[in-house]
Design a protein around this motif. Structure first.
Motif, PDB file in Angstrom:
ATOM      1  N   VAL A 139       0.802  -1.218   0.000  1.00  0.00           N
ATOM      2  CA  VAL A 139       0.000   0.000   0.000  1.00  0.00           C
ATOM      3  C   VAL A 139       0.835   1.268   0.000  1.00  0.00           C
ATOM      4  O   VAL A 139       0.303   2.369  -0.105  1.00  0.00           O
ATOM      5  N   GLY A 140       2.145   1.177   0.140  1.00  0.00           N
ATOM      6  CA  GLY A 140       3.001   2.351   0.047  1.00  0.00           C
ATOM      7  C   GLY A 140       3.186   3.091   1.348  1.00  0.00           C
ATOM      8  O   GLY A 140       4.280   3.202   1.873  1.00  0.00           O
ATOM      9  N   GLY A 141       2.110   3.651   1.906  1.00  0.00           N
ATOM     10  CA  GLY A 141       2.216   4.384   3.163  1.00  0.00           C
ATOM     11  C   GLY A 141       2.067   5.885   3.040  1.00  0.00           C
ATOM     12  O   GLY A 141       2.364   6.623   3.988  1.00  0.00           O
ATOM     13  N   GLY A 142       1.597   6.375   1.879  1.00  0.00           N
ATOM     14  CA  GLY A 142       1.459   7.816   1.691  1.00  0.00           C
ATOM     15  C   GLY A 142       0.492   8.466   2.652  1.00  0.00           C
ATOM     16  O   GLY A 142       0.635   9.639   2.994  1.00  0.00           O
ATOM     17  N   GLY A 143      -0.511   7.713   3.116  1.00  0.00           N
ATOM     18  CA  GLY A 143      -1.466   8.253   4.059  1.00  0.00           C
ATOM     19  C   GLY A 143      -0.862   8.556   5.419  1.00  0.00           C
ATOM     20  O   GLY A 143      -1.462   9.287   6.216  1.00  0.00           O
ATOM     21  N   ILE A 144       0.307   8.003   5.690  1.00  0.00           N
ATOM     22  CA  ILE A 144       1.020   8.278   6.933  1.00  0.00           C
ATOM     23  C   ILE A 144       2.111   9.322   6.709  1.00  0.00           C
ATOM     24  O   ILE A 144       2.358  10.178   7.558  1.00  0.00           O
ATOM     25  N   CYS A 146       8.781  10.262  -2.997  1.00  0.00           N
ATOM     26  CA  CYS A 146      10.166   9.801  -2.947  1.00  0.00           C
ATOM     27  C   CYS A 146      10.309   8.597  -2.015  1.00  0.00           C
ATOM     28  O   CYS A 146      11.008   7.626  -2.325  1.00  0.00           O
ATOM     29  N   MET A 147       9.635   8.668  -0.870  1.00  0.00           N
ATOM     30  CA  MET A 147       9.707   7.577   0.090  1.00  0.00           C
ATOM     31  C   MET A 147       9.032   6.319  -0.451  1.00  0.00           C
ATOM     32  O   MET A 147       9.551   5.209  -0.301  1.00  0.00           O
ATOM     33  N   ILE A 148       7.887   6.506  -1.102  1.00  0.00           N
ATOM     34  CA  ILE A 148       7.193   5.352  -1.687  1.00  0.00           C
ATOM     35  C   ILE A 148       8.037   4.725  -2.789  1.00  0.00           C
ATOM     36  O   ILE A 148       8.130   3.497  -2.902  1.00  0.00           O
ATOM     37  N   MET A 149       8.661   5.565  -3.618  1.00  0.00           N
ATOM     38  CA  MET A 149       9.517   5.052  -4.690  1.00  0.00           C
ATOM     39  C   MET A 149      10.689   4.261  -4.119  1.00  0.00           C
ATOM     40  O   MET A 149      11.007   3.156  -4.598  1.00  0.00           O
ATOM     41  N   GLY A 150      11.345   4.801  -3.084  1.00  0.00           N
ATOM     42  CA  GLY A 150      12.481   4.099  -2.494  1.00  0.00           C
ATOM     43  C   GLY A 150      12.097   2.769  -1.894  1.00  0.00           C
ATOM     44  O   GLY A 150      12.759   1.738  -2.132  1.00  0.00           O
ATOM     45  N   PHE A 192       5.400  -3.490  -7.354  1.00  0.00           N
ATOM     46  CA  PHE A 192       5.968  -3.361  -8.690  1.00  0.00           C
ATOM     47  C   PHE A 192       5.254  -2.258  -9.474  1.00  0.00           C
ATOM     48  O   PHE A 192       5.892  -1.421 -10.121  1.00  0.00           O
ATOM     49  N   VAL A 193       3.917  -2.246  -9.400  1.00  0.00           N
ATOM     50  CA  VAL A 193       3.138  -1.222 -10.090  1.00  0.00           C
ATOM     51  C   VAL A 193       3.387   0.147  -9.462  1.00  0.00           C
ATOM     52  O   VAL A 193       3.536   1.160 -10.166  1.00  0.00           O
ATOM     53  N   MET A 194       3.439   0.194  -8.121  1.00  0.00           N
ATOM     54  CA  MET A 194       3.671   1.472  -7.437  1.00  0.00           C
ATOM     55  C   MET A 194       5.046   2.051  -7.738  1.00  0.00           C
ATOM     56  O   MET A 194       5.228   3.266  -7.715  1.00  0.00           O
ATOM     57  N   MET A 195       6.022   1.191  -8.013  1.00  0.00           N
ATOM     58  CA  MET A 195       7.352   1.675  -8.351  1.00  0.00           C
ATOM     59  C   MET A 195       7.299   2.549  -9.601  1.00  0.00           C
ATOM     60  O   MET A 195       7.954   3.601  -9.670  1.00  0.00           O
TER      61      MET A 195
END
Length: 460
Positions: free
Chosen positions: A80-85, A107-111, A363-366
């Protein structure tokens, strides 16, 4: 009874931690005067709107590091990435304006997602001789997800803040509840399977009908062990990755070019509209492929699934996947996240096993997050030192999260742990974004600020 106690404890723990964090964020927001909570957007902003704190050692950067590390670790495991946090953390703790926080969140989600993909490429599929990343699902969801992100960014400029908060609460609570329900189902099935395997291992009947206790036997044909490099090469499908890269580059060129023309001009809308045929072309190609393969298998009586999703690839189901992809991207554009809050639970819902769902979603989120990072970099929407530091933290967290959870899965022999983590991260994001959003909306009402829809062209 132990299963119920564990599930109640797990939900209570996530709720308590998330609620305390949300209340903490809401409390310290009274002392922040620079951090604005307007909806995130990828568009140009005034230079005076930028609030970039200096990167220096202190309690703020220490707390942000801990939250970013844990959010990246558990977020990528759940897919889920974590962007909501990340966005509330960067605005209320560190002190960034919301547009810069959304950029740093990407940037954090990409890393974290890149680290997770690299780790998963070296992991075999748990049940089949196929790649652990489902490229068919990636090709069906990635174009629509990126298209949805563009739509979500446009809506974030128009939608009032209170409406975004309501949508966050409804959507996140719904998806987290459904994921938690799926997790409990999987936990029960795994419990029954473990009991059955233990019974078969403890008792074995020979050819004479004699009951043997604790009989040990070896497989006649031992399973071939592959090296890490063999698994890595097997998991890579270059033709599929090339198609995804073409979509990525096409969207990037359109976004960069669109940002160089006048907002709401004719060329602006032409470039904006060109994203639709690109996404629909790739989606249509993969949809037709899945539909034909499904019809061919049904005609021959082959009931084996085409890909990991245990659904019938009818026209209705394909359209449903397209709608969910656009919805996930739209939510990602509104919040500055990677769209995994919809994609992760959706993959679990359509029958993808947790390990493959996590690997495919990251993979898709990357691709989607890296597209935003490149565009944000060209627009100079984030400070490079902070981006490098937080990305490095997320990369380490991505490796640590994948390694730790997989070791835990090996010990407990339960893949449902991934689903519980996914549900917990979404629920925590619902609380943090919801509490902070409600607090901000109440203050806007008290200050008699405008609470209606904004004009898209004049708000750029």
């Amino acid at each position: 009874m132990s299963t119920k106690v564990f599930l109640i404890y797990l939900l209570s723990s996530f709720s308590a931690v998330a609620l305390l964090f949300a209340l903490f964020l809401a409390g310290i927001s009274d002392f922040k005067h620079d951090a604005s909570l307007s909806p995130p957007s990828l568009n140009h902003g005034s230079e005076n709107d930028k609030v970039w704190p200096e990167l220096k050692v202190g309690w703020r950067i220490a707390l942000a590091t801990v939250i970013g590390f844990l959010g990246s670790a558990f977020g990528t495991v759940g897919g889920v990435g974590g962007g909501g946090i990340f966005v509330p953390m960067l605005t209320l703790i560190v002190g960034f304006d919301t547009k810069s926080a959304a950029a740093l969140s990407k940037c954090m989600i990409m890393g974290a997602s890149t680290a997770s993909v690299w780790y998963n490429l070296r992991v075999p599929h748990p049940t089949k001789e196929v790649p652990i990343i489902d490229y068919d699902l990636g090709l069906i969801f990635q174009p629509m997800l990126m298209l949805g992100i563009t739509v979500g960014v446009a809506l974030s400029v128009v939608f009032p803040y209170w409406l975004i908060t309501v949508l966050i609460i409804i959507l996140f609570i719904g998806t987290s509840s459904r994921s938690f329900f799926k997790g409990t189902q999987m936990w029960r099935e795994e419990t029954l399977l473990k009991k059955e395997m233990a019974r078969q291992k403890a008792t074995f009947v020979n050819s004479h009908g004699e009951l043997l206790i604790d009989t040990e036997y070896e497989q006649l044909i031992p399973k071939e062990e592959k090296s890490s490099m063999q698994i890595f090469c097997f998991n890579l499908k270059w033709k599929r990755i090339l198609v995804l890269m073409v979509v990525w580059v096409s969207f990037l060129l359109l976004q960069v070019t669109k940002n160089t023309v006048e907002v709401c001009s004719e060329w602006y809308w032409v470039l904006f509209s060109l994203q639709f045929p690109i996404a629909l072309l790739v989606f249509g190609y993969e949809a037709v492929k899945l539909y034909r393969d499904y019809k061919e298998r049904m005609s021959t009586g082959n009931m084996e699934y085409i890909c990991e999703a245990s659904i019938e690839w009818t026209v209705l189901h394909i359209l449903f996947c397209a709608l969910c992809g656009i919805l996930g991207g739209t939510v990602g554009g509104l919040l500055g996240s990677g769209g995994g809050f919809i994609l992760g639970p959706l993959l679990i819902e359509i029958g993808v096993i947790p390990q493959v769902a996590s690997a495919t979603a990251t993979f898709v989120m990357m691709f989607s997050s890296s597209l935003s990072v490149v565009e944000f970099y060209l627009l100079k929407r984030f400070p490079i030192p902070y981006a490098l530091y937080l990305t490095a933290v997320s990369v380490l967290a991505g490796f640590w999260g994948q390694y730790s959870v997989r070791k835990l899965m090996e010990v407990l022999e339960r893949a449902s742990i991934i689903v519980f983590i996914l549900s917990g991260v979404i629920f925590a994001s619902a609380l943090t974004m919801g509490v902070v959003g409600i607090d901000k909306s109440i203050k806007m009402i008290q200050d008699h600020e405008f609470m209606g829809f904004l004009d898209f062209c004049s708000s750029q």
